[in-house]
Design a protein around this motif. Structure first.
Motif, PDB file in Angstrom:
ATOM      1  N   UNK A   1       7.518   0.501  -9.362  1.00  0.00           N
ATOM      2  CA  UNK A   1       7.111  -0.207  -8.145  1.00  0.00           C
ATOM      3  C   UNK A   1       5.636   0.005  -7.828  1.00  0.00           C
ATOM      4  N   UNK A   2       5.098   1.170  -8.149  1.00  0.00           N
ATOM      5  CA  UNK A   2       3.681   1.425  -7.883  1.00  0.00           C
ATOM      6  C   UNK A   2       2.800   0.489  -8.700  1.00  0.00           C
ATOM      7  N   UNK A   3       3.117   0.364  -9.990  1.00  0.00           N
ATOM      8  CA  UNK A   3       2.341  -0.534 -10.855  1.00  0.00           C
ATOM      9  C   UNK A   3       2.517  -1.985 -10.420  1.00  0.00           C
ATOM     10  N   UNK A   4       3.748  -2.356 -10.061  1.00  0.00           N
ATOM     11  CA  UNK A   4       4.009  -3.729  -9.610  1.00  0.00           C
ATOM     12  C   UNK A   4       3.239  -4.038  -8.334  1.00  0.00           C
ATOM     13  N   UNK A   5       3.152  -3.053  -7.425  1.00  0.00           N
ATOM     14  CA  UNK A   5       2.423  -3.255  -6.174  1.00  0.00           C
ATOM     15  C   UNK A   5       0.933  -3.467  -6.445  1.00  0.00           C
ATOM     16  N   UNK A   6       0.373  -2.701  -7.384  1.00  0.00           N
ATOM     17  CA  UNK A   6      -1.040  -2.884  -7.740  1.00  0.00           C
ATOM     18  C   UNK A   6      -1.305  -4.261  -8.316  1.00  0.00           C
TER      19      UNK A   6
ATOM     20  N   UNK B   1       0.831  -1.215   0.000  1.00  0.00           N
ATOM     21  CA  UNK B   1       0.000   0.000   0.000  1.00  0.00           C
ATOM     22  C   UNK B   1       0.862   1.259   0.000  1.00  0.00           C
ATOM     23  N   UNK B   2       1.952   1.234   0.733  1.00  0.00           N
ATOM     24  CA  UNK B   2       2.850   2.387   0.722  1.00  0.00           C
ATOM     25  C   UNK B   2       3.551   2.528  -0.628  1.00  0.00           C
ATOM     26  N   UNK B   3       3.877   1.382  -1.237  1.00  0.00           N
ATOM     27  CA  UNK B   3       4.526   1.432  -2.556  1.00  0.00           C
ATOM     28  C   UNK B   3       3.588   1.985  -3.620  1.00  0.00           C
ATOM     29  N   UNK B   4       2.282   1.822  -3.431  1.00  0.00           N
ATOM     30  CA  UNK B   4       1.316   2.381  -4.377  1.00  0.00           C
ATOM     31  C   UNK B   4       1.457   3.895  -4.487  1.00  0.00           C
ATOM     32  N   UNK B   5       1.935   4.543  -3.414  1.00  0.00           N
ATOM     33  CA  UNK B   5       2.039   6.013  -3.415  1.00  0.00           C
ATOM     34  C   UNK B   5       3.332   6.490  -4.075  1.00  0.00           C
ATOM     35  N   UNK B   6       4.159   5.542  -4.565  1.00  0.00           N
ATOM     36  CA  UNK B   6       5.418   5.932  -5.222  1.00  0.00           C
ATOM     37  C   UNK B   6       5.241   6.011  -6.741  1.00  0.00           C
ATOM     38  N   UNK B   7       4.140   6.668  -7.164  1.00  0.00           N
ATOM     39  CA  UNK B   7       3.893   6.800  -8.602  1.00  0.00           C
ATOM     40  C   UNK B   7       4.921   7.739  -9.223  1.00  0.00           C
ATOM     41  N   UNK B   8       5.230   7.465 -10.465  1.00  0.00           N
ATOM     42  CA  UNK B   8       6.133   8.342 -11.216  1.00  0.00           C
ATOM     43  C   UNK B   8       5.306   9.072 -12.257  1.00  0.00           C
ATOM     44  N   UNK B   9       5.021  10.354 -12.006  1.00  0.00           N
ATOM     45  CA  UNK B   9       4.130  11.083 -12.917  1.00  0.00           C
ATOM     46  C   UNK B   9       4.786  11.354 -14.263  1.00  0.00           C
ATOM     47  N   UNK B  10       6.118  11.185 -14.347  1.00  0.00           N
ATOM     48  CA  UNK B  10       6.814  11.410 -15.614  1.00  0.00           C
ATOM     49  C   UNK B  10       7.101  10.106 -16.357  1.00  0.00           C
TER      50      UNK B  10
END
Length: 864
Positions: free
Chosen positions: A345-350, A328-337
């Motif tokens: 990691x955000x996509x992998x966590x999802x 859940x914390x990794x979900x917040x590590x989105x890369x907007x660029x």
């Protein structure tokens, strides 16, 4: 120009220079293959040559030995093995010398070349001392680059070859590789090469993993490598754990308890993305493995699978309290660029959450809900998007009764979030709404949610490409889901989407007017239109008709402007658009049925023009053929006037042996056309049968296409009935020969192929018997009755057949008995196996039981 100059030019930044060099190298390989390969190998081994030239030489040598296409690979292998043994020996000496290079890049390319030759020679029992040589380099070599390159070569060989080829040397290979992968190895580069080789060797060390002592040591080395100072070694170690979990799940309980839980959770927290991604992938693979195991275990408990099926160990459920908070914390590590399709990691966590939901079911819900509630209204968009992503990720797995109240509560908020100022939030919200429409359509109450939901999704069609694509997908799922939920059919004049139908289709058509297709949003819009057409209720058919005219106008316009196409990108865009238009046209034809007749001339005119313009673009040809097949099925005998113009385009497709998909579609068209024309097929029967027999005799045509051909004989016989007599003996001989093939009981692919083959044969038998029975030529089947029933017996006594195949066999027995009601084949039908087979069995569905009952009655009548 000498070889070194040519190789240097093959890497030139100038395209013309590069292409010219490639052509000259290709010419050299054809005109003097031995000299070409010898030159490349000697250049690769030449320490005085620039490293980029050596790399080019090694890659050219490798590419002359390996190919992705099986036919080409066979040609390359034959060409290499035909070389004089002395020349081959010299080339091999050169590439082995290349492993000694102090230039690591040259050594790595040499390793690839060694593996390329080994892949050809070792399965033939040649180069028997290779593994011994490589092991000596690893175990006694003092040069770090030599050990590194050699370990890479071993890894490449393990990756490319069937495990059985190397099984004799598995222990020695494993010893050398694991030794290099230890934490005590002074060279990080050697340790990395050893870890990569270990990863590639995991599939053929199954016997070693069965031995506890060896397994413990391997796991110790891999686990210690996850703590290496080198990020690359860490990432490769975690990657190896992923593969170990997949291959040796049943052996993992001891290691999960003592090391893997903690190591992987810590790995997921790593700041190094390469490490975190593999640690996340570990739990994704655990969840996926346990979901599949649970499914098989439950099937076995219900008697659907035979043998002992292991129950999952439920590692994912045990680890849920530790793993989920990190994800859940990794979900917040989105890369907007992030670039389109870039993995992070955000996509992998999802993705991991999605698999965990399928593995652990209901317990995932209370683990996620507090995070959603605490973040979905936060000012920080990263938290809002993560909350929506976590919710969307758990919509498959838990019981719908657990999810439905939550979805009902969340829908109004999610619909409002389609207006969120942050694009990433809107994109994930559209995806989540699509997941709800796909998996929990009962949560959507038409009188409560539909207007707002449709409005939000249609508004999203004006947004950025990725959001548009997700909105199209959500609308497609909404149409499909509501159609199925309310069991809409031709008798019902309208459905929940009827008031919105014209507006939605109009908005989707507007999306498709664009020239671009970023994120496949235009293709997604066409797919959504196709769904809305397929699910249209009678009150929307006028909109479907109007849409058809627009689609045909676009097809015509594209044909008129094709001369303006300038480059490959324009051509690909043109092809994509025509494929999309063909797909919509097929759905329209199937929806309108015989009602498409007024447009048949225009459709066929456009399709024939499109076939002519497509040339050898097989995807376009496949799509146009599908239009032809659906049109023939819709208007049946009225399709006859179009046959003469179409046949000249069908025959080349039937002869496209190297294009399996196109050839399969072309064979299917013969079936479609014969079913449509009925007895009018007689004038084309000889040509059809001749070309089908030629295809069957081809040694290069994919064997699965031949199954379709066998079934096609039944279509032709069914269409023309006793007029199939000139072809009966030939067809039955071919079918009898095919039926004699047996599966290798140890080869699942072989078992599956034989089942599909028998299905095609039984379908042919069904068509032939039905075409002849109740005619004055039915007696022609008597000599073939024995072989027909012999196949039915094989099917019904084979545990691998499955119910659909059994049903076909029962149907054939019934058809044959029905064809001879006065006892002409009575002795055959009185066989004991038939009586015992025609006893309704438990486990069959109602339709199969009905077929058994009918067959039993036919046999009883025929043997009375």
């Amino acid at each position: 120009m000498n070889a070194r100059e040519l190789l240097a030019n093959s890497l030139s930044p100038d395209q013309a220079t590069r292409e010219n060099a490639a052509q000259k190298l290709e010419l050299a390989s054809r005109e003097n293959y031995p000299g070409y390969m010898h030159t490349l190998a000697s250049e690769l081994a030449n320490e005085a040559s620039p490293v980029f030239v050596r790399n080019a030489a090694g890659l050219a040598l490798k590419n002359a030995l390996t190919a992705r296409d099986n036919v080409r690979q066979a040609e390359y292998s034959t060409r290499w093995l035909a070389l004089d043994v002395k020349i081959r020996s010299e080339i091999k000496d050169f590439v082995l010398r290349g492993l000694h290079s102090e230039q690591v890049k040259a050594g790595t390319v040499a390793a690839q070349s060694v593996a390329a030759i080994a892949t050809v020679e070792l399965p033939q029992g040649q180069w028997p001392d290779l593994i011994e040589i490589l092991l000596r380099f690893v175990n006694t070599g003092t040069s770090v680059p030599l050990r590194q390159s050699t370990l890479s070569a071993i890894g490449f060989i393990c990756e490319a070859l069937d495990p059985d080829v190397l099984s004799v040397r598995a222990d020695e290979i494993l010893t050398a590789v694991v030794h290099g992968a230890r934490k005590e190895e002074p060279s990080t580069d050697v340790q990395l090469a050893a870890m990569q080789a270990l990863y590639n060797s995991l599939s053929f060390i199954r016997e070693n993993f069965e031995r506890e002592g060896e397994r413990n040591y391997i796991m110790q080395v891999v686990c210690e490598a996850t703590q290496s100072p080198s990020v690359q070694v860490q990432a490769t170690a975690f990657e190896s754990l992923v593969r170990i979990m997949t291959l040796y799940y049943s052996k993992m309980a001891y290691y999960m308890e003592r090391a893997l839980f903690g190591l992987t959770v810590m790995g997921m927290k790593s700041e190094e993305e390469a490490v975190a991604l593999q640690a996340i992938e570990f739990w994704t693979s655990v969840a996926e493995e346990e979901s599949n195991l649970e499914s098989d275990y439950l099937d076995a408990q219900e008697g659907l699978l035979e043998g002992d099926v292991e129950a999952p160990r439920y590692f994912a459920k045990i680890a849920l309290p530790e793993v989920v908070p990190v994800l859940l914390q990794l979900l917040t590590r989105q890369d907007e660029d992030a670039e389109e399709g870039e993995w992070n990691v955000s996509m992998a966590a999802g993705t991991c959450l999605s698999f965990l939901a399928q593995a652990v079911h209901d317990p995932i819900v209370p683990a996620i809900i507090p995070f959603i509630e605490g973040n979905i209204k936060q000012e920080n968009w990263h938290q809002r998007e993560a909350a929506v992503m976590s919710f969307g990720s758990i919509l498959v797995g838990p019981d719908p009764s657990v999810l439905t109240p939550l979805v009902n509560q969340a829908l109004p908020l999610l619909i409002n979030m389609m207006s969120d100022p942050q694009p990433q939030v809107k994109d994930t919200t559209a995806w989540t709404l699509g997941r709800i429409c796909e998996n929990l359509i009962t949560s959507i109450k038409p009188d409560v949610h539909l207007h707002a939901l449709v409005s939000a999704l249609v508004a999203g069609l004006q947004d950025s490409p990725h959001i548009i694509a997700n909105c199209c997908w959500a609308l497609m799922n909404l149409a499909d889901g509501l159609y199925e939920l309310y069991d809409l059919n031709e008798e019902q004049t309208g459905g929940p989407l009827s008031p919105y139908f014209e507006g939605i289709v109009g908005a989707l058509l507007q999306v498709t007017e664009t020239a671009g297709n970023e994120s496949n949003y235009r293709t997604s819009a066409y797919e959504a239109i196709t769904s809305f057409v397929q699910q249209a209720t009678p009150d929307c058919l006028q909109v479907v008709s109007n849409t058809t005219l627009k689609i045909l106008d676009r097809m015509e316009h594209l044909l008129n402007v094709q001369n303006q196409i300038l480059g490959a990108d324009d051509r690909n865009n043109w092809n994509d658009l025509q494929s999309n238009l063909c797909s919509v046209t097929v759905s329209v034809i199937r929806k309108l049925g015989a009602g498409i007749q007024p447009l048949a001339d225009r459709i066929m005119t456009l399709v024939l023009q499109l076939i002519q313009s497509a040339g050898k673009t097989s995807t376009i040809l496949e799509d146009t053929f599908l239009v032809v097949g659906s049109l023939s099925a819709a208007i049946e005998a009225k399709f006859a006037p179009y046959i003469p113009a179409f046949l000249p385009f069908l025959y080349p497709a039937l002869k496209a042996y190297d294009d399996t998909q196109l050839c399969t579609v072309a064979v299917g068209i013969i079936g479609d056309v014969t079913r449509a024309l009925g007895d009018q097929t007689e004038q084309y029967a000889q040509a059809f049968v001749t070309v089908l027999l030629e295809n069957l005799s081809s040694e290069v045509l994919n064997r699965n296409v031949k199954i379709s051909i066998l079934a096609c004989f039944g279509d032709i016989a069914l269409a023309i009935g006793p007029k199939f007599e000139p072809y009966l003996e030939t067809a039955m001989t071919v079918l009898r020969q095919a039926a004699a093939l047996q599966a290798n009981p140890l080869d699942y692919e072989s078992i599956d192929y034989i089942a599909n083959l028998r299905e095609g044969i039984l379908e042919a038998h069904t068509g032939i018997i039905t075409g002849f029975k109740k005619t004055d030529r039915a007696q022609l089947l008597v000599p073939h009755a024995s072989s027909i029933l012999e196949l039915a017996q094989k099917v019904l006594t084979d545990d691998n057949s499955g119910e659909p195949l059994d049903k076909l066999a029962f149907g054939v027995i019934g058809d044959l008995a029905d064809a001879f009601p006065t006892g002409e084949i009575k002795p055959l039908l009185l066989s004991e196996w038939i009586a015992s087979s025609l006893v309704s069995r438990k486990g069959y569905d109602k339709e199969t039981k009905t077929t058994i009952k009918w067959a039993r009655e036919m046999v009883k009548r025929s043997t009375a």
